[in-house]
Design a protein around this motif. Structure first.
Motif, PDB file in Angstrom:
ATOM      1  N   ALA A 159     -36.138 124.360  40.589  1.00  0.00           N
ATOM      2  CA  ALA A 159     -35.583 125.625  41.080  1.00  0.00           C
ATOM      3  C   ALA A 159     -36.291 126.825  40.471  1.00  0.00           C
ATOM      4  O   ALA A 159     -36.548 127.821  41.159  1.00  0.00           O
ATOM      5  CB  ALA A 159     -34.086 125.680  40.781  1.00  0.00           C
ATOM      6  N   ALA A 160     -36.611 126.749  39.180  1.00  0.00           N
ATOM      7  CA  ALA A 160     -37.275 127.883  38.520  1.00  0.00           C
ATOM      8  C   ALA A 160     -38.632 128.157  39.142  1.00  0.00           C
ATOM      9  O   ALA A 160     -39.050 129.327  39.250  1.00  0.00           O
ATOM     10  CB  ALA A 160     -37.417 127.602  37.021  1.00  0.00           C
ATOM     11  N   VAL A 161     -39.340 127.101  39.553  1.00  0.00           N
ATOM     12  CA  VAL A 161     -40.641 127.279  40.195  1.00  0.00           C
ATOM     13  C   VAL A 161     -40.471 127.912  41.567  1.00  0.00           C
ATOM     14  O   VAL A 161     -41.201 128.837  41.940  1.00  0.00           O
ATOM     15  CB  VAL A 161     -41.378 125.928  40.301  1.00  0.00           C
ATOM     16  N   VAL A 162     -39.491 127.423  42.341  1.00  0.00           N
ATOM     17  CA  VAL A 162     -39.236 127.984  43.669  1.00  0.00           C
ATOM     18  C   VAL A 162     -38.918 129.474  43.561  1.00  0.00           C
ATOM     19  O   VAL A 162     -39.463 130.300  44.308  1.00  0.00           O
ATOM     20  CB  VAL A 162     -38.093 127.230  44.370  1.00  0.00           C
ATOM     21  N   ARG A 163     -38.057 129.821  42.614  1.00  0.00           N
ATOM     22  CA  ARG A 163     -37.709 131.239  42.449  1.00  0.00           C
ATOM     23  C   ARG A 163     -38.923 132.051  42.001  1.00  0.00           C
ATOM     24  O   ARG A 163     -39.141 133.172  42.486  1.00  0.00           O
ATOM     25  CB  ARG A 163     -36.579 131.393  41.433  1.00  0.00           C
ATOM     26  N   GLY A 164     -39.716 131.495  41.093  1.00  0.00           N
ATOM     27  CA  GLY A 164     -40.896 132.212  40.630  1.00  0.00           C
ATOM     28  C   GLY A 164     -41.875 132.500  41.753  1.00  0.00           C
ATOM     29  O   GLY A 164     -42.435 133.604  41.841  1.00  0.00           O
ATOM     30  N   ILE A 165     -42.074 131.524  42.617  1.00  0.00           N
ATOM     31  CA  ILE A 165     -42.967 131.712  43.764  1.00  0.00           C
ATOM     32  C   ILE A 165     -42.410 132.785  44.693  1.00  0.00           C
ATOM     33  O   ILE A 165     -43.108 133.732  45.077  1.00  0.00           O
ATOM     34  CB  ILE A 165     -43.138 130.386  44.527  1.00  0.00           C
ATOM     35  N   CYS A 166     -41.135 132.629  45.054  1.00  0.00           N
ATOM     36  CA  CYS A 166     -40.540 133.519  46.049  1.00  0.00           C
ATOM     37  C   CYS A 166     -40.355 134.943  45.537  1.00  0.00           C
ATOM     38  O   CYS A 166     -40.259 135.885  46.334  1.00  0.00           O
ATOM     39  CB  CYS A 166     -39.200 132.954  46.516  1.00  0.00           C
ATOM     40  N   GLU A 167     -40.304 135.111  44.226  1.00  0.00           N
ATOM     41  CA  GLU A 167     -40.114 136.438  43.649  1.00  0.00           C
ATOM     42  C   GLU A 167     -41.416 137.061  43.167  1.00  0.00           C
ATOM     43  O   GLU A 167     -41.405 138.147  42.567  1.00  0.00           O
ATOM     44  CB  GLU A 167     -39.100 136.343  42.497  1.00  0.00           C
ATOM     45  N   SER A 168     -42.530 136.402  43.436  1.00  0.00           N
ATOM     46  CA  SER A 168     -43.831 136.965  43.072  1.00  0.00           C
ATOM     47  C   SER A 168     -44.195 138.116  44.005  1.00  0.00           C
ATOM     48  O   SER A 168     -43.628 138.267  45.098  1.00  0.00           O
ATOM     49  CB  SER A 168     -44.912 135.885  43.120  1.00  0.00           C
ATOM     50  N   ASP A 169     -45.130 138.906  43.570  1.00  0.00           N
ATOM     51  CA  ASP A 169     -45.597 140.068  44.336  1.00  0.00           C
ATOM     52  C   ASP A 169     -47.002 139.759  44.833  1.00  0.00           C
ATOM     53  O   ASP A 169     -47.979 139.873  44.095  1.00  0.00           O
ATOM     54  CB  ASP A 169     -45.595 141.295  43.426  1.00  0.00           C
ATOM     55  N   LEU A 170     -47.077 139.334  46.107  1.00  0.00           N
ATOM     56  CA  LEU A 170     -48.339 138.861  46.675  1.00  0.00           C
ATOM     57  C   LEU A 170     -48.565 139.572  48.016  1.00  0.00           C
ATOM     58  O   LEU A 170     -48.331 139.007  49.092  1.00  0.00           O
ATOM     59  CB  LEU A 170     -48.295 137.337  46.870  1.00  0.00           C
ATOM     60  N   PRO A 171     -49.036 140.790  47.986  1.00  0.00           N
ATOM     61  CA  PRO A 171     -49.114 141.598  49.209  1.00  0.00           C
ATOM     62  C   PRO A 171     -50.073 141.074  50.266  1.00  0.00           C
ATOM     63  O   PRO A 171     -49.926 141.399  51.441  1.00  0.00           O
ATOM     64  CB  PRO A 171     -49.563 142.969  48.692  1.00  0.00           C
ATOM     65  N   ALA A 172     -51.066 140.253  49.873  1.00  0.00           N
ATOM     66  CA  ALA A 172     -52.042 139.743  50.846  1.00  0.00           C
ATOM     67  C   ALA A 172     -51.694 138.341  51.343  1.00  0.00           C
ATOM     68  O   ALA A 172     -52.407 137.807  52.195  1.00  0.00           O
ATOM     69  CB  ALA A 172     -53.437 139.728  50.223  1.00  0.00           C
ATOM     70  N   LEU A 173     -50.610 137.742  50.847  1.00  0.00           N
ATOM     71  CA  LEU A 173     -50.308 136.349  51.165  1.00  0.00           C
ATOM     72  C   LEU A 173     -50.019 136.165  52.660  1.00  0.00           C
ATOM     73  O   LEU A 173     -49.127 136.806  53.217  1.00  0.00           O
ATOM     74  CB  LEU A 173     -49.110 135.865  50.351  1.00  0.00           C
ATOM     75  N   GLU A 174     -50.785 135.279  53.278  1.00  0.00           N
ATOM     76  CA  GLU A 174     -50.628 134.990  54.695  1.00  0.00           C
ATOM     77  C   GLU A 174     -49.983 133.637  54.943  1.00  0.00           C
ATOM     78  O   GLU A 174     -49.379 133.423  55.996  1.00  0.00           O
ATOM     79  CB  GLU A 174     -51.997 135.025  55.389  1.00  0.00           C
ATOM     80  N   SER A 175     -50.131 132.709  53.996  1.00  0.00           N
ATOM     81  CA  SER A 175     -49.641 131.343  54.200  1.00  0.00           C
ATOM     82  C   SER A 175     -48.973 130.838  52.928  1.00  0.00           C
ATOM     83  O   SER A 175     -49.578 130.831  51.859  1.00  0.00           O
ATOM     84  CB  SER A 175     -50.804 130.419  54.580  1.00  0.00           C
ATOM     85  N   LEU A 176     -47.713 130.402  53.058  1.00  0.00           N
ATOM     86  CA  LEU A 176     -46.963 129.822  51.947  1.00  0.00           C
ATOM     87  C   LEU A 176     -46.424 128.469  52.386  1.00  0.00           C
ATOM     88  O   LEU A 176     -45.693 128.377  53.378  1.00  0.00           O
ATOM     89  CB  LEU A 176     -45.811 130.731  51.534  1.00  0.00           C
ATOM     90  N   THR A 177     -46.793 127.426  51.644  1.00  0.00           N
ATOM     91  CA  THR A 177     -46.344 126.074  51.951  1.00  0.00           C
ATOM     92  C   THR A 177     -45.701 125.471  50.713  1.00  0.00           C
ATOM     93  O   THR A 177     -46.321 125.407  49.652  1.00  0.00           O
ATOM     94  CB  THR A 177     -47.527 125.181  52.389  1.00  0.00           C
ATOM     95  N   LEU A 178     -44.454 125.026  50.869  1.00  0.00           N
ATOM     96  CA  LEU A 178     -43.716 124.396  49.776  1.00  0.00           C
ATOM     97  C   LEU A 178     -43.194 123.041  50.229  1.00  0.00           C
ATOM     98  O   LEU A 178     -42.377 122.968  51.148  1.00  0.00           O
ATOM     99  CB  LEU A 178     -42.530 125.269  49.350  1.00  0.00           C
ATOM    100  N   TRP A 179     -43.702 121.971  49.591  1.00  0.00           N
ATOM    101  CA  TRP A 179     -43.084 120.660  49.748  1.00  0.00           C
ATOM    102  C   TRP A 179     -41.961 120.608  48.721  1.00  0.00           C
ATOM    103  O   TRP A 179     -42.189 120.364  47.534  1.00  0.00           O
ATOM    104  CB  TRP A 179     -44.094 119.548  49.486  1.00  0.00           C
ATOM    105  N   LEU A 180     -40.748 120.834  49.150  1.00  0.00           N
ATOM    106  CA  LEU A 180     -39.639 121.071  48.234  1.00  0.00           C
ATOM    107  C   LEU A 180     -39.127 119.800  47.566  1.00  0.00           C
ATOM    108  O   LEU A 180     -38.711 119.824  46.410  1.00  0.00           O
ATOM    109  CB  LEU A 180     -38.515 121.775  48.991  1.00  0.00           C
ATOM    110  N   GLY A 181     -39.132 118.681  48.271  1.00  0.00           N
ATOM    111  CA  GLY A 181     -38.784 117.412  47.664  1.00  0.00           C
ATOM    112  C   GLY A 181     -37.291 117.196  47.477  1.00  0.00           C
ATOM    113  O   GLY A 181     -36.449 117.850  48.098  1.00  0.00           O
ATOM    114  N   VAL A 182     -36.964 116.280  46.576  1.00  0.00           N
ATOM    115  CA  VAL A 182     -35.596 115.778  46.440  1.00  0.00           C
ATOM    116  C   VAL A 182     -35.152 115.823  44.976  1.00  0.00           C
ATOM    117  O   VAL A 182     -35.980 115.850  44.064  1.00  0.00           O
ATOM    118  CB  VAL A 182     -35.495 114.331  46.976  1.00  0.00           C
TER     119      VAL A 182
END
Length: 320
Positions: A165-188
């Motif tokens: 969860a901490a990684v997911v939040r860190g990714i989603c709360e990052s500041d990436l103004p040029a990001l065009e593609s985000l892929t997360l294999w979230l798992g179980v």
């Protein structure tokens, strides 16, 4: 990318395996390929450690021309973390002036189960390389990704059997103004995926990544909950492609998608490895394909039914 075979292209460049010292192989121009570095700790004919191979690479190849790195097995990856690899690459940052893409953890299932790969904090790669455009990471045991700002990153990809969860939040709360593609294999949960839908809130709200055109929220045991959240998520309006594949999506999640905001602006909707009925797949196709949306929903997951109480077990595509 596939966990069954090594990547053969990165950032539009063909992958070239940096050879063992004894191979005598001619080397291509530095910027013509994506350089793959890997060692097999069980190959008695290759006595180089990863550190030794990396050192020879830095002494043999003109690093200023290197555009892409594929970092494979660095030893016994289920015991040794990727931190030493990350540190080695960063130590060469002043010479790797053209580096644009990194794939950290190009290991197949035969080399290591994805849940065994020992990762580390990978954000120092972004800090060290402000021009990096693509970062892909396979494996999540020990992975850290505190929120980070990066001006140039266009693609961010995490492949795992369970993202913390901490990684997911860190990714989603990052500041990436040029990001065009985000892929997360979230798992179980069994393999570290202790996230909840709320951990995705920052990206689902839209605005966090203003350039985002592709969103992959994949390989989840709570794919119905994710689909329900996506159905009302502001981020969807700006997307061109949406990938909810590899998880446990059922008719419940698909119903939410159909009843939510319009998806007819998408170029592609990927729902492969699903648990949808044939009737629901047909409904989705009828709703979206006339508008030009490519719907991918061919592969169905395998269900197990408990013979004692009738419990139906559904599985994400990649876990262990």
């Amino acid at each position: 990318m596939s966990i069954h075979q090594h990547v053969d292209e990165l950032d539009g460049l063909p992958v070239f395996e940096f050879p063992p010292a004894t191979a005598g192989t001619a080397l291509p121009e530095p910027g013509a390929v994506a350089w793959r570095l890997s060692v097999d700790p069980y190959d008695d004919s290759d006595e180089e450690t990863f550190a030794e191979r990396w050192q020879r690479f830095t002494e043999t190849v003109e690093l200023s021309g290197v555009r892409a790195l594929v970092l494979g097995q660095w030893g016994e990856a289920y015991e040794e973390s990727s931190s030493t690899v990350v540190e080695a690459v960063i130590a060469a940052k002043d010479r790797l002036t053209s580096l644009r893409a990194v794939f950290l953890g190009d290991l197949t299932m035969e080399e290591s189960e994805i849940s065994w790969i020992q990762q580390s904090d990978v954000t120092p790669l972004l800090t060290a390389f402000p021009g990096l455009r693509s970062l892909s990471v396979r494996g999540s045991d020990g992975l850290a990704f505190p929120p980070v700002r990066h001006e140039a990153l266009r693609e961010l990809r995490f492949e795992s059997g369970g993202l913390p969860a901490a990684v997911v939040r860190g990714i989603c709360e990052s500041d990436l103004p040029a990001l065009e593609s985000l892929t997360l294999w979230l798992g179980v949960p069994d393999y570290g995926g202790d996230y909840e839908v709320s951990d995705l809130a920052a990206v689902l709200a839209g605005g966090r990544f203003p350039a985002l055109r592709h969103l992959g929220l994949q390989n989840s045991a709570i794919q119905d909950e994710i689909a329900t959240a996506v159905a009302a998520a502001p981020v969807v309006a700006g997307l061109e492609t949406l990938d909810l594949s590899m998880g446990t999506l059922t008719d419940s999640g698909a119903e939410a998608l159909l009843g939510g905001q319009p998806l007819t602006h998408l170029r592609r909707l990927d729902l492969d490895h699903h648990y949808l009925t044939g009737a629901m797949v047909q409904r989705i196709r009828q709703a979206l394909e006339p508008s030009g949306v490519e719907v991918v929903a061919d592969e169905q997951g395998d269900e197990d039914v408990d013979g004692d109480d009738g419990t139906v077990w559904r599985y994400a595509a990649v876990t262990e």
